[in-house]
Write a protein that holds these residues in place. Structure first.
Motif, PDB file in Angstrom:
ATOM      1  N   PRO A 157       0.841  -1.218   0.000  1.00  0.00           N
ATOM      2  CA  PRO A 157       0.000   0.000   0.000  1.00  0.00           C
ATOM      3  C   PRO A 157       0.866   1.254   0.000  1.00  0.00           C
ATOM      4  CG  PRO A 157      -0.692  -1.564   1.688  1.00  0.00           C
ATOM      5  CD  PRO A 157       0.635  -2.046   1.194  1.00  0.00           C
ATOM      6  N   LEU A 158       0.328   2.304  -0.588  1.00  0.00           N
ATOM      7  CA  LEU A 158       1.041   3.575  -0.666  1.00  0.00           C
ATOM      8  C   LEU A 158       0.036   4.689  -0.455  1.00  0.00           C
ATOM      9  CD1 LEU A 158       3.762   5.042  -1.429  1.00  0.00           C
ATOM     10  CD2 LEU A 158       2.869   5.138  -3.755  1.00  0.00           C
ATOM     11  N   LEU A 159       0.391   5.647   0.372  1.00  0.00           N
ATOM     12  CA  LEU A 159      -0.425   6.824   0.574  1.00  0.00           C
ATOM     13  C   LEU A 159       0.081   7.918  -0.350  1.00  0.00           C
ATOM     14  CD1 LEU A 159      -0.764   6.931   4.467  1.00  0.00           C
ATOM     15  CD2 LEU A 159      -2.437   6.124   2.814  1.00  0.00           C
ATOM     16  N   VAL A 160      -0.813   8.454  -1.176  1.00  0.00           N
ATOM     17  CA  VAL A 160      -0.462   9.536  -2.075  1.00  0.00           C
ATOM     18  C   VAL A 160      -1.203  10.783  -1.644  1.00  0.00           C
ATOM     19  CG1 VAL A 160      -0.532  10.372  -4.452  1.00  0.00           C
ATOM     20  CG2 VAL A 160      -0.052   7.963  -3.986  1.00  0.00           C
ATOM     21  N   PRO A 161      -0.477  11.884  -1.316  1.00  0.00           N
ATOM     22  CA  PRO A 161      -1.153  13.081  -0.846  1.00  0.00           C
ATOM     23  C   PRO A 161      -2.001  13.728  -1.947  1.00  0.00           C
ATOM     24  CG  PRO A 161       1.161  13.508  -1.232  1.00  0.00           C
ATOM     25  CD  PRO A 161       0.980  12.037  -1.385  1.00  0.00           C
TER      26      PRO A 161
END
Length: 220
Positions: free
Chosen positions: A216-220
Protein backbone atom coordinates in the motif's frame (compact mmCIF):
# COMPACT_ATOMS: atom_id res chain seq x y z
CA UNK A 1 -17.07 -8.35 -10.82
CA UNK A 2 -14.18 -9.42 -8.68
CA UNK A 3 -10.55 -9.70 -9.74
CA UNK A 4 -8.39 -11.87 -7.49
CA UNK A 5 -4.65 -12.26 -8.02
CA UNK A 6 -2.91 -14.75 -5.74
CA UNK A 7 0.87 -15.14 -5.30
CA UNK A 8 1.55 -14.23 -8.92
CA UNK A 9 5.16 -14.47 -10.07
CA UNK A 10 6.81 -14.05 -13.45
CA UNK A 11 10.38 -14.43 -14.65
CA UNK A 12 12.07 -13.72 -17.95
CA UNK A 13 13.99 -16.68 -19.38
CA UNK A 14 13.00 -18.64 -16.25
CA UNK A 15 15.69 -16.81 -14.27
CA UNK A 16 15.27 -13.03 -14.14
CA UNK A 17 12.30 -12.14 -11.91
CA UNK A 18 9.86 -9.51 -13.18
CA UNK A 19 7.75 -9.58 -10.02
CA UNK A 20 7.15 -12.14 -7.27
CA UNK A 21 4.32 -13.14 -4.94
CA UNK A 22 1.90 -10.45 -6.08
CA UNK A 23 -1.53 -10.72 -4.46
CA UNK A 24 -4.40 -8.33 -5.07
CA UNK A 25 -8.17 -8.28 -4.83
CA UNK A 26 -10.11 -5.60 -6.69
CA UNK A 27 -13.67 -5.14 -5.48
CA UNK A 28 -16.59 -4.41 -7.82
CA UNK A 29 -16.53 -0.73 -8.77
CA UNK A 30 -13.16 -0.07 -7.08
CA UNK A 31 -10.48 2.17 -8.61
CA UNK A 32 -6.97 0.87 -7.87
CA UNK A 33 -3.82 2.65 -9.05
CA UNK A 34 -0.50 0.80 -9.35
CA UNK A 35 2.71 2.83 -9.33
CA UNK A 36 6.40 1.90 -9.27
CA UNK A 37 9.74 2.46 -10.90
CA UNK A 38 10.20 1.81 -14.60
CA UNK A 39 11.03 -1.80 -15.34
CA UNK A 40 9.34 -3.39 -12.31
CA UNK A 41 6.68 -5.03 -14.47
CA UNK A 42 3.62 -2.79 -14.04
CA UNK A 43 2.49 -3.16 -17.66
CA UNK A 44 3.30 -6.88 -17.59
CA UNK A 45 1.14 -7.30 -14.48
CA UNK A 46 -1.70 -5.45 -16.20
CA UNK A 47 -1.34 -7.71 -19.24
CA UNK A 48 -1.56 -10.75 -16.96
CA UNK A 49 -4.82 -9.42 -15.52
CA UNK A 50 -6.23 -9.40 -19.05
CA UNK A 51 -4.79 -12.78 -20.00
CA UNK A 52 -2.58 -11.10 -22.60
CA UNK A 53 0.60 -12.39 -20.95
CA UNK A 54 1.52 -15.57 -19.08
CA UNK A 55 3.00 -16.07 -15.63
CA UNK A 56 5.05 -18.76 -13.91
CA UNK A 57 3.26 -19.34 -10.61
CA UNK A 58 0.11 -18.11 -8.92
CA UNK A 59 -3.34 -17.40 -10.31
CA UNK A 60 -5.53 -14.69 -11.83
CA UNK A 61 -9.26 -15.14 -11.33
CA UNK A 62 -11.94 -12.94 -12.87
CA UNK A 63 -15.55 -13.45 -11.83
CA UNK A 64 -14.58 -16.82 -10.40
CA UNK A 65 -12.88 -17.98 -13.62
CA UNK A 66 -9.22 -19.00 -13.41
CA UNK A 67 -7.64 -17.45 -16.51
CA UNK A 68 -4.92 -20.11 -16.69
CA UNK A 69 -7.58 -22.74 -17.37
CA UNK A 70 -8.92 -20.96 -20.45
CA UNK A 71 -7.85 -21.63 -24.03
CA UNK A 72 -6.74 -18.79 -26.27
CA UNK A 73 -10.27 -18.64 -27.67
CA UNK A 74 -11.70 -18.62 -24.17
CA UNK A 75 -9.42 -15.76 -23.13
CA UNK A 76 -10.41 -13.81 -26.24
CA UNK A 77 -14.10 -14.29 -25.41
CA UNK A 78 -13.55 -13.19 -21.82
CA UNK A 79 -11.76 -10.03 -22.97
CA UNK A 80 -14.49 -9.24 -25.48
CA UNK A 81 -17.22 -9.65 -22.88
CA UNK A 82 -15.78 -8.57 -19.54
CA UNK A 83 -12.67 -6.42 -19.92
CA UNK A 84 -11.66 -3.18 -21.57
CA UNK A 85 -8.09 -1.98 -22.14
CA UNK A 86 -6.84 1.60 -22.53
CA UNK A 87 -3.28 1.90 -23.85
CA UNK A 88 -0.91 4.85 -23.61
CA UNK A 89 -0.36 4.72 -27.38
CA UNK A 90 -4.13 4.87 -28.16
CA UNK A 91 -4.03 2.02 -30.75
CA UNK A 92 -6.88 3.46 -32.83
CA UNK A 93 -7.20 2.24 -36.42
CA UNK A 94 -6.26 5.10 -38.77
CA UNK A 95 -8.47 3.99 -41.67
CA UNK A 96 -11.64 3.96 -39.53
CA UNK A 97 -13.42 7.09 -38.36
CA UNK A 98 -13.97 7.85 -34.67
CA UNK A 99 -17.41 6.25 -34.47
CA UNK A 100 -16.20 3.10 -36.22
CA UNK A 101 -13.21 2.81 -33.87
CA UNK A 102 -15.48 3.11 -30.84
CA UNK A 103 -17.94 0.56 -32.26
CA UNK A 104 -15.29 -2.15 -32.80
CA UNK A 105 -15.93 -4.09 -29.54
CA UNK A 106 -19.65 -4.20 -30.33
CA UNK A 107 -18.91 -5.49 -33.83
CA UNK A 108 -16.75 -8.27 -32.36
CA UNK A 109 -19.69 -9.27 -30.15
CA UNK A 110 -22.06 -9.24 -33.11
CA UNK A 111 -23.89 -6.20 -31.77
CA UNK A 112 -24.62 -3.01 -33.66
CA UNK A 113 -25.86 -0.04 -31.70
CA UNK A 114 -25.26 3.34 -33.30
CA UNK A 115 -27.25 5.08 -30.57
CA UNK A 116 -24.98 3.65 -27.87
CA UNK A 117 -21.89 4.75 -29.80
CA UNK A 118 -23.21 8.30 -30.12
CA UNK A 119 -24.16 8.42 -26.43
CA UNK A 120 -20.67 7.27 -25.47
CA UNK A 121 -19.03 9.86 -27.71
CA UNK A 122 -21.11 12.57 -26.05
CA UNK A 123 -20.17 11.24 -22.61
CA UNK A 124 -16.43 11.57 -23.28
CA UNK A 125 -16.73 14.98 -24.89
CA UNK A 126 -16.50 13.88 -28.53
CA UNK A 127 -20.04 14.59 -29.64
CA UNK A 128 -20.21 15.57 -33.28
CA UNK A 129 -16.74 14.17 -34.04
CA UNK A 130 -17.75 10.63 -34.96
CA UNK A 131 -17.11 11.20 -38.66
CA UNK A 132 -13.54 12.42 -38.20
CA UNK A 133 -10.49 10.28 -38.86
CA UNK A 134 -7.93 9.79 -36.08
CA UNK A 135 -5.33 12.00 -37.76
CA UNK A 136 -7.75 14.91 -37.43
CA UNK A 137 -7.81 14.68 -33.62
CA UNK A 138 -5.53 15.88 -30.82
CA UNK A 139 -3.76 13.50 -28.44
CA UNK A 140 -6.32 14.12 -25.71
CA UNK A 141 -9.18 13.46 -28.10
CA UNK A 142 -7.55 10.24 -29.29
CA UNK A 143 -7.21 9.02 -25.73
CA UNK A 144 -10.89 9.73 -25.15
CA UNK A 145 -11.67 7.68 -28.27
CA UNK A 146 -9.69 4.84 -26.67
CA UNK A 147 -11.64 5.21 -23.42
CA UNK A 148 -14.97 5.20 -25.27
CA UNK A 149 -13.93 2.10 -27.22
CA UNK A 150 -12.82 0.31 -24.04
CA UNK A 151 -16.16 0.97 -22.33
CA UNK A 152 -18.67 0.71 -25.20
CA UNK A 153 -19.39 -2.99 -24.53
CA UNK A 154 -19.90 -2.27 -20.80
CA UNK A 155 -17.07 -4.39 -19.37
CA UNK A 156 -16.92 -5.15 -15.67
CA UNK A 157 -13.15 -4.52 -15.55
CA UNK A 158 -11.24 -1.68 -17.19
CA UNK A 159 -7.44 -1.82 -17.37
CA UNK A 160 -5.56 1.39 -18.20
CA UNK A 161 -1.83 1.47 -18.94
CA UNK A 162 -0.38 4.99 -18.56
CA UNK A 163 -3.39 6.58 -20.30
CA UNK A 164 -2.16 10.13 -19.57
CA UNK A 165 1.56 9.55 -20.16
CA UNK A 166 1.63 11.33 -23.53
CA UNK A 167 -0.57 14.24 -22.51
CA UNK A 168 0.00 17.68 -21.01
CA UNK A 169 -1.30 18.16 -17.42
CA UNK A 170 -4.50 19.98 -18.40
CA UNK A 171 -5.44 17.42 -21.06
CA UNK A 172 -4.45 14.59 -18.73
CA UNK A 173 -6.86 15.89 -16.10
CA UNK A 174 -9.70 15.99 -18.64
CA UNK A 175 -8.93 12.44 -19.76
CA UNK A 176 -8.92 11.22 -16.15
CA UNK A 177 -12.25 12.96 -15.59
CA UNK A 178 -13.74 11.07 -18.53
CA UNK A 179 -12.16 7.77 -17.49
CA UNK A 180 -13.40 7.94 -13.89
CA UNK A 181 -16.85 9.25 -14.78
CA UNK A 182 -17.47 6.52 -17.32
CA UNK A 183 -16.22 3.64 -15.16
CA UNK A 184 -18.50 4.83 -12.36
CA UNK A 185 -21.41 5.30 -14.75
CA UNK A 186 -21.02 1.72 -15.96
CA UNK A 187 -20.13 0.31 -12.51
CA UNK A 188 -16.82 -1.04 -13.80
CA UNK A 189 -13.75 -1.71 -11.69
CA UNK A 190 -10.67 0.23 -12.81
CA UNK A 191 -7.01 -0.74 -12.48
CA UNK A 192 -4.67 2.05 -13.56
CA UNK A 193 -0.92 1.77 -14.07
CA UNK A 194 0.66 5.20 -13.92
CA UNK A 195 3.72 7.30 -13.12
CA UNK A 196 1.48 10.30 -12.51
CA UNK A 197 1.02 11.21 -8.87
CA UNK A 198 -1.95 13.39 -9.83
CA UNK A 199 -3.70 10.46 -11.53
CA UNK A 200 -2.87 8.03 -8.70
CA UNK A 201 -4.20 10.45 -6.09
CA UNK A 202 -7.69 10.07 -7.53
CA UNK A 203 -7.81 6.32 -6.89
CA UNK A 204 -9.61 4.61 -4.02
CA UNK A 205 -6.39 2.74 -3.28
CA UNK A 206 -2.78 3.15 -4.41
CA UNK A 207 -0.29 0.27 -4.49
CA UNK A 208 3.41 0.29 -5.26
CA UNK A 209 4.83 -2.59 -7.29
CA UNK A 210 8.36 -3.73 -6.54
CA UNK A 211 10.23 -6.92 -7.39
CA UNK A 212 8.94 -8.57 -4.20
CA UNK A 213 5.27 -7.70 -4.64
CA UNK A 214 2.67 -5.01 -4.01
CA UNK A 215 2.49 -2.73 -0.97
CA UNK A 216 0.00 0.00 0.00
CA UNK A 217 1.04 3.57 -0.67
CA UNK A 218 -0.43 6.82 0.57
CA UNK A 219 -0.46 9.54 -2.08
CA UNK A 220 -1.15 13.08 -0.85
Amino acid sequence: MSLVITDLSKCYDSAVPVFSQVSLTVAPGEFVAIVGESGVGKSTLLNCMAGLDTWDTGSVTLDGVDLSRLSDDGLARLRREKTGFVFQAFHVLPHLDVAQNVALPLMLLGQHDDARVQTMLEAVGLGGLGHRLPQQLSGGQLQRVAIARALIHRPTLLLADEPTGNLDPSTAAMVMDALIAQTREHHASLVLVTHSQAAAARADRVLRLAADGLSPLLVP
